[in-house]
Enzyme design. Structure first.
Site: not given
Length: 213
Positions: A125, A167-168, A171
């Site tokens: 990250c 993953h994004e 966030h």
């Protein structure tokens, strides 16, 4: 001052300050990375939205990375950009199903796993440089998001493209990959490069003692 004007003011200031540059990336430990980002509902006008997306893109590519979420530059909006040239050896590309992903911006993204198949690979990250860890994630997802023109998009993603999208999107819910990684897999980037950079982390799982889907 309203929430909308505050967000708009912050984005305007960021875009103006880094008009010909890249924005600083927020590091893990900043509260903005732990908040649920606000849904995007038109807080930015078209020109400002375009400029902000371009700033995210420049910052992501300069890092370099394959994805960047708005909270990573301090803006708590449900928005992220992604692009992966997938410049990896053929053996790695095949093992990880890592193929080129053209640039796109995802507004208010969400995903649903497809099937029960999961795969574990090392990921990192930009908000926590110097470390990497294995995350077991669904291999395939149905991704939904709005593009900057306001059109709702649906895409079936698999392999590394699905991993990037997960993953994004995570966030934007205040979740970072370290919340989901196999704890015993966590390694410095140097140790990963020197010891565990196999196409599939089978050896790392065996020697470090972590679960691998």
């Amino acid at each position: 001052m309203s929430t909308t004007s505050t967000v708009k003011d912050r984005v305007e200031a960021l875009v103006e300050l880094y008009r010909d540059d890249v924005a600083p990336i927020v590091a893990l430990g900043d509260p903005v990375l732990r908040r649920k980002a606000d849904p995007y509902d038109g807080q930015l006008d078209g020109e400002l939205l375009t400029a902000f997306v371009e700033l995210l893109r420049r910052t992501m590519k300069a890092a370099p990375g394959v994805g960047l979420a708005a909270p990573q530059v301090g803006i708590s909006l449900r928005m992220a950009v992604m692009e992966d040239p997938a410049t990896v050896p053929a053996e790695v590309a095949e093992a990880r199903e890592r193929y080129p992903l053209e640039f796109f911006a995802a507004i208010n993204p969400s995903y649903e796993p497809v099937g029960r198949t999961r795969r574990g690979f090392y990921e990192g990250c930009l908000s926590m440089p110097g470390y990497t860890g294995v995350v077991n994630r669904p291999l395939k997802v149905d991704a939904v998001y709005t593009d900057p023109t306001g059109e709702r998009r649906k895409r079936a993603l698999s392999g590394w493209q699905a991993r990037i999208f997960q993953h994004e999107t995570d966030h934007l819910s205040g979740t970072v990959y370290v919340d989901k990684l196999e704890p015993r897999s966590l390694a410095t980037s140097a140790n990963y490069t020197n010891r565990w950079a196999d196409p599939v982390p089978t050896k790392a799982a065996r020697e470090l003692g972590f679960h691998l889907d």
